[in-house]
Motif scaffolding. Structure first.
Motif, mmCIF file in Angstrom:
data_model
loop_
_atom_site.group_PDB
_atom_site.id
_atom_site.type_symbol
_atom_site.label_atom_id
_atom_site.label_comp_id
_atom_site.label_asym_id
_atom_site.label_seq_id
_atom_site.Cartn_x
_atom_site.Cartn_y
_atom_site.Cartn_z
ATOM 1 N N ALA A 77 0.766 -1.295 0.073
ATOM 2 C CA ALA A 77 -0.025 -0.037 -0.147
ATOM 3 C C ALA A 77 0.637 1.262 -0.131
ATOM 4 O O ALA A 77 0.696 2.122 -0.888
ATOM 5 N N LEU A 78 1.750 1.036 0.797
ATOM 6 C CA LEU A 78 2.745 2.361 0.912
ATOM 7 C C LEU A 78 3.590 2.704 -0.687
ATOM 8 O O LEU A 78 3.608 3.865 -0.941
ATOM 9 N N ILE A 79 3.943 1.468 -1.152
ATOM 10 C CA ILE A 79 4.695 1.650 -2.532
ATOM 11 C C ILE A 79 3.493 2.188 -3.484
ATOM 12 O O ILE A 79 3.770 2.950 -4.418
ATOM 13 N N MET A 80 2.376 1.550 -3.491
ATOM 14 C CA MET A 80 1.306 2.159 -4.445
ATOM 15 C C MET A 80 0.757 3.652 -4.091
ATOM 16 O O MET A 80 0.817 4.265 -5.135
ATOM 17 N N ASN A 84 1.358 6.580 -6.867
ATOM 18 C CA ASN A 84 0.173 6.948 -7.508
ATOM 19 C C ASN A 84 -0.523 5.615 -8.144
ATOM 20 O O ASN A 84 -0.614 5.763 -9.372
ATOM 21 N N ASN A 85 -0.538 4.619 -7.606
ATOM 22 C CA ASN A 85 -0.877 3.182 -8.336
ATOM 23 C C ASN A 85 0.169 2.988 -9.501
ATOM 24 O O ASN A 85 -0.543 2.232 -10.373
ATOM 25 N N MET A 86 1.416 3.154 -9.445
ATOM 26 C CA MET A 86 2.144 2.780 -10.400
ATOM 27 C C MET A 86 2.168 3.767 -11.746
ATOM 28 O O MET A 86 2.906 3.284 -12.882
ATOM 29 N N THR A 87 1.379 4.752 -11.649
ATOM 30 C CA THR A 87 1.123 5.574 -13.052
ATOM 31 C C THR A 87 2.095 6.667 -12.768
ATOM 32 O O THR A 87 2.469 7.185 -13.667
ATOM 33 N N ALA A 88 2.737 7.046 -11.456
ATOM 34 C CA ALA A 88 3.881 7.989 -11.547
ATOM 35 C C ALA A 88 5.320 7.335 -10.792
ATOM 36 O O ALA A 88 5.850 7.850 -9.965
#
Length: 166
Positions: A77-80, A84-88
């Motif tokens: 959750a911290l990584i996401m 920004n949910n892997m968009t950034a």
């Protein structure tokens, strides 16, 4: 009266032996952690559990599996959140890259253990959990939890694995 004094003496001896074992195991755990680090500067142990019975080096109780799963979910959750949910996603964000690398390594170690969790063997020794903070190779401070499995005498480490903490 003599019986009470004798039982009290046995209790004191058992407590002293237990304290000595925990101190020896804590020293071995600290050495094990330091040897695995990129940079031992800034290393500090924040918590050490009481030694707990181990039943093989792959057995975790359901309570322990649930706790480990919750930790891994919070790291994801911290990584996401940071990406920004892997968009950034930014490969130059050393904090995220280091955290993701440590989590992937932990997952490799845990898969084998979690799949074998139901295979409780005979008492094989002790397990100890150590929480600590340290610096990665980029100088970022991180937190982790190292699980160590010791022999019956608490004198040798048979296996260890690390979980990143968010």
């Amino acid at each position: 009266m003599r019986r009470k004094a004798f039982l009290f003496s046995l209790l004191v001896i058992a407590l002293l032996a237990s304290c000595d074992r925990k101190a020896r195991m804590a020293g071995l755990a600290e050495e094990n952690i330091r040897m695995s680090m990129d940079s031992p500067d800034g290393f500090a142990i924040t918590a050490i559990s009481e030694p707990d019975s181990a039943f093989g080096v792959n057995y975790l109780s359901q309570h322990e599996v649930n706790g480990i799963t919750a930790i891994m979910q919070s790291v994801t959750a911290l990584i996401m959140d940071r990406t920004n949910n892997m968009t950034a996603f930014n490969p130059d964000d050393h904090y995220v890259m280091s955290l993701a690398e440590r989590q992937m390594k932990a997952m490799t170690d845990l898969r084998t253990m979690v799949y074998k969790t139901n295979e409780k063997g005979e008492w094989s020794g002790w397990k100890l959990r150590v929480d600590y903070k340290a610096k990665d190779k980029y100088g970022n401070t991180y937190r982790a939890e190292r699980w160590l499995f010791f022999d019956k005498d608490g004198k040798a480490i048979h296996k260890s694995f690390e979980l990143p903490l968010p």
